[in-house]
Design a protein around this motif. Sequence first.
Motif, PDB file in Angstrom:
ATOM      1  N   ARG A 177      -7.093  18.583  16.773  1.00  0.00           N
ATOM      2  CA  ARG A 177      -8.380  18.452  17.470  1.00  0.00           C
ATOM      3  C   ARG A 177      -9.178  19.742  17.401  1.00  0.00           C
ATOM      4  O   ARG A 177     -10.386  19.731  17.175  1.00  0.00           O
ATOM      5  CB  ARG A 177      -8.153  18.059  18.925  1.00  0.00           C
ATOM      6  CG  ARG A 177      -7.698  16.635  19.086  1.00  0.00           C
ATOM      7  CD  ARG A 177      -7.445  16.305  20.511  1.00  0.00           C
ATOM      8  NE  ARG A 177      -8.699  16.392  21.254  1.00  0.00           N
ATOM      9  CZ  ARG A 177      -9.036  15.608  22.246  1.00  0.00           C
ATOM     10  NH1 ARG A 177      -8.204  14.690  22.644  1.00  0.00           N
ATOM     11  NH2 ARG A 177     -10.176  15.742  22.865  1.00  0.00           N
ATOM     12  N   ILE A 178      -8.522  20.870  17.585  1.00  0.00           N
ATOM     13  CA  ILE A 178      -9.212  22.163  17.516  1.00  0.00           C
ATOM     14  C   ILE A 178      -9.709  22.423  16.104  1.00  0.00           C
ATOM     15  O   ILE A 178     -10.846  22.863  15.909  1.00  0.00           O
ATOM     16  CB  ILE A 178      -8.292  23.290  18.017  1.00  0.00           C
ATOM     17  CG1 ILE A 178      -8.062  23.143  19.520  1.00  0.00           C
ATOM     18  CG2 ILE A 178      -8.880  24.657  17.691  1.00  0.00           C
ATOM     19  CD1 ILE A 178      -6.987  24.046  20.078  1.00  0.00           C
ATOM     20  N   THR A 179      -8.884  22.132  15.103  1.00  0.00           N
ATOM     21  CA  THR A 179      -9.282  22.322  13.709  1.00  0.00           C
ATOM     22  C   THR A 179     -10.484  21.458  13.365  1.00  0.00           C
ATOM     23  O   THR A 179     -11.425  21.912  12.710  1.00  0.00           O
ATOM     24  CB  THR A 179      -8.112  22.004  12.764  1.00  0.00           C
ATOM     25  OG1 THR A 179      -7.000  22.837  13.100  1.00  0.00           O
ATOM     26  CG2 THR A 179      -8.494  22.224  11.319  1.00  0.00           C
ATOM     27  N   ALA A 202     -32.135  21.269  15.009  1.00  0.00           N
ATOM     28  CA  ALA A 202     -31.749  20.364  16.093  1.00  0.00           C
ATOM     29  C   ALA A 202     -31.002  19.158  15.531  1.00  0.00           C
ATOM     30  O   ALA A 202     -30.003  18.704  16.103  1.00  0.00           O
ATOM     31  CB  ALA A 202     -32.981  19.918  16.874  1.00  0.00           C
ATOM     32  N   LEU A 203     -31.455  18.663  14.395  1.00  0.00           N
ATOM     33  CA  LEU A 203     -30.772  17.551  13.737  1.00  0.00           C
ATOM     34  C   LEU A 203     -29.364  17.949  13.306  1.00  0.00           C
ATOM     35  O   LEU A 203     -28.413  17.183  13.481  1.00  0.00           O
ATOM     36  CB  LEU A 203     -31.580  17.075  12.525  1.00  0.00           C
ATOM     37  CG  LEU A 203     -30.964  15.953  11.709  1.00  0.00           C
ATOM     38  CD1 LEU A 203     -30.875  14.681  12.537  1.00  0.00           C
ATOM     39  CD2 LEU A 203     -31.782  15.716  10.454  1.00  0.00           C
ATOM     40  N   ALA A 204     -29.215  19.160  12.769  1.00  0.00           N
ATOM     41  CA  ALA A 204     -27.891  19.640  12.351  1.00  0.00           C
ATOM     42  C   ALA A 204     -26.932  19.690  13.538  1.00  0.00           C
ATOM     43  O   ALA A 204     -25.777  19.263  13.432  1.00  0.00           O
ATOM     44  CB  ALA A 204     -28.006  21.017  11.697  1.00  0.00           C
ATOM     45  N   PHE A 205     -27.406  20.176  14.669  1.00  0.00           N
ATOM     46  CA  PHE A 205     -26.532  20.240  15.832  1.00  0.00           C
ATOM     47  C   PHE A 205     -26.321  18.874  16.468  1.00  0.00           C
ATOM     48  O   PHE A 205     -25.290  18.623  17.089  1.00  0.00           O
ATOM     49  CB  PHE A 205     -27.031  21.284  16.827  1.00  0.00           C
ATOM     50  CG  PHE A 205     -26.722  22.674  16.369  1.00  0.00           C
ATOM     51  CD1 PHE A 205     -25.438  23.169  16.454  1.00  0.00           C
ATOM     52  CD2 PHE A 205     -27.698  23.467  15.797  1.00  0.00           C
ATOM     53  CE1 PHE A 205     -25.120  24.433  15.998  1.00  0.00           C
ATOM     54  CE2 PHE A 205     -27.402  24.731  15.341  1.00  0.00           C
ATOM     55  CZ  PHE A 205     -26.112  25.227  15.434  1.00  0.00           C
ATOM     56  N   GLY A 206     -27.277  17.970  16.300  1.00  0.00           N
ATOM     57  CA  GLY A 206     -27.061  16.584  16.718  1.00  0.00           C
ATOM     58  C   GLY A 206     -25.964  15.930  15.897  1.00  0.00           C
ATOM     59  O   GLY A 206     -25.119  15.193  16.419  1.00  0.00           O
ATOM     60  N   ILE A 207     -25.970  16.217  14.603  1.00  0.00           N
ATOM     61  CA  ILE A 207     -24.904  15.702  13.730  1.00  0.00           C
ATOM     62  C   ILE A 207     -23.569  16.316  14.124  1.00  0.00           C
ATOM     63  O   ILE A 207     -22.544  15.633  14.127  1.00  0.00           O
ATOM     64  CB  ILE A 207     -25.248  15.973  12.254  1.00  0.00           C
ATOM     65  CG1 ILE A 207     -26.456  15.123  11.846  1.00  0.00           C
ATOM     66  CG2 ILE A 207     -24.052  15.698  11.349  1.00  0.00           C
ATOM     67  CD1 ILE A 207     -27.027  15.470  10.495  1.00  0.00           C
ATOM     68  N   LEU A 208     -23.580  17.591  14.502  1.00  0.00           N
ATOM     69  CA  LEU A 208     -22.351  18.243  14.974  1.00  0.00           C
ATOM     70  C   LEU A 208     -21.798  17.519  16.202  1.00  0.00           C
ATOM     71  O   LEU A 208     -20.609  17.216  16.265  1.00  0.00           O
ATOM     72  CB  LEU A 208     -22.626  19.703  15.325  1.00  0.00           C
ATOM     73  CG  LEU A 208     -21.553  20.412  16.155  1.00  0.00           C
ATOM     74  CD1 LEU A 208     -20.281  20.580  15.351  1.00  0.00           C
ATOM     75  CD2 LEU A 208     -22.062  21.741  16.647  1.00  0.00           C
ATOM     76  N   ALA A 209     -22.672  17.236  17.158  1.00  0.00           N
ATOM     77  CA  ALA A 209     -22.223  16.548  18.366  1.00  0.00           C
ATOM     78  C   ALA A 209     -21.691  15.163  18.031  1.00  0.00           C
ATOM     79  O   ALA A 209     -20.650  14.737  18.552  1.00  0.00           O
ATOM     80  CB  ALA A 209     -23.364  16.456  19.376  1.00  0.00           C
ATOM     81  N   ALA A 210     -22.373  14.454  17.150  1.00  0.00           N
ATOM     82  CA  ALA A 210     -21.929  13.109  16.765  1.00  0.00           C
ATOM     83  C   ALA A 210     -20.591  13.178  16.035  1.00  0.00           C
ATOM     84  O   ALA A 210     -19.693  12.367  16.302  1.00  0.00           O
ATOM     85  CB  ALA A 210     -22.977  12.431  15.894  1.00  0.00           C
ATOM     86  N   ALA A 211     -20.436  14.134  15.140  1.00  0.00           N
ATOM     87  CA  ALA A 211     -19.183  14.240  14.379  1.00  0.00           C
ATOM     88  C   ALA A 211     -18.017  14.634  15.277  1.00  0.00           C
ATOM     89  O   ALA A 211     -16.875  14.243  15.034  1.00  0.00           O
ATOM     90  CB  ALA A 211     -19.339  15.270  13.257  1.00  0.00           C
ATOM     91  N   VAL A 232     -18.455  24.830  11.779  1.00  0.00           N
ATOM     92  CA  VAL A 232     -18.739  25.560  10.538  1.00  0.00           C
ATOM     93  C   VAL A 232     -19.710  24.768   9.668  1.00  0.00           C
ATOM     94  O   VAL A 232     -20.656  25.331   9.098  1.00  0.00           O
ATOM     95  CB  VAL A 232     -17.437  25.881   9.775  1.00  0.00           C
ATOM     96  CG1 VAL A 232     -17.719  26.387   8.372  1.00  0.00           C
ATOM     97  CG2 VAL A 232     -16.618  26.900  10.551  1.00  0.00           C
ATOM     98  N   GLY A 233     -19.516  23.470   9.588  1.00  0.00           N
ATOM     99  CA  GLY A 233     -20.431  22.635   8.810  1.00  0.00           C
ATOM    100  C   GLY A 233     -21.836  22.648   9.371  1.00  0.00           C
ATOM    101  O   GLY A 233     -22.815  22.793   8.628  1.00  0.00           O
ATOM    102  N   ALA A 234     -21.966  22.510  10.687  1.00  0.00           N
ATOM    103  CA  ALA A 234     -23.289  22.540  11.311  1.00  0.00           C
ATOM    104  C   ALA A 234     -23.936  23.910  11.156  1.00  0.00           C
ATOM    105  O   ALA A 234     -25.134  24.013  10.906  1.00  0.00           O
ATOM    106  CB  ALA A 234     -23.177  22.172  12.790  1.00  0.00           C
ATOM    107  N   TRP A 235     -23.141  24.961  11.276  1.00  0.00           N
ATOM    108  CA  TRP A 235     -23.672  26.313  11.124  1.00  0.00           C
ATOM    109  C   TRP A 235     -24.167  26.530   9.694  1.00  0.00           C
ATOM    110  O   TRP A 235     -25.216  27.148   9.481  1.00  0.00           O
ATOM    111  CB  TRP A 235     -22.598  27.331  11.480  1.00  0.00           C
ATOM    112  CG  TRP A 235     -23.131  28.720  11.570  1.00  0.00           C
ATOM    113  CD1 TRP A 235     -23.072  29.688  10.630  1.00  0.00           C
ATOM    114  CD2 TRP A 235     -23.832  29.284  12.672  1.00  0.00           C
ATOM    115  NE1 TRP A 235     -23.682  30.822  11.068  1.00  0.00           N
ATOM    116  CE2 TRP A 235     -24.160  30.598  12.333  1.00  0.00           C
ATOM    117  CE3 TRP A 235     -24.209  28.791  13.911  1.00  0.00           C
ATOM    118  CZ2 TRP A 235     -24.850  31.447  13.188  1.00  0.00           C
ATOM    119  CZ3 TRP A 235     -24.896  29.640  14.769  1.00  0.00           C
ATOM    120  CH2 TRP A 235     -25.203  30.947  14.399  1.00  0.00           C
TER     121      TRP A 235
END
Length: 92
Positions: A37-39, A66-75, A46-49
């Motif tokens: 889970r941590i990995t 904002a879209l990139a971090f939205g995708i981070l939250a969704a992923a 890292v992907g969103a960054w």
Amino acid sequence: MTARATAELARINNGRALPVAWGEFAVRPTPEVRRTRITAAVVSVVGAWTVAGALWNAENAAWMIALAFGILAAATYLPRLLVTMQHNREVE
């Protein structure tokens, strides 16, 4: 990775509801599940960054970041939410 780790948590907590947003599990996750889970969360960050860094100098970068971090939250949270909801339906 996130869905697989959450599915393993659901298997470990068979017969018990999982916390949907936050809370403690009835049976603690194994170190391997916790590590997975941590990995997965670190890989998502890292992907969103990386995406945010590539878009930083673009025109209209604010909404793209904002879209990139939205995708981070969704992923990060969508797989956990879906597996948890499915597990909790089977428990009830």
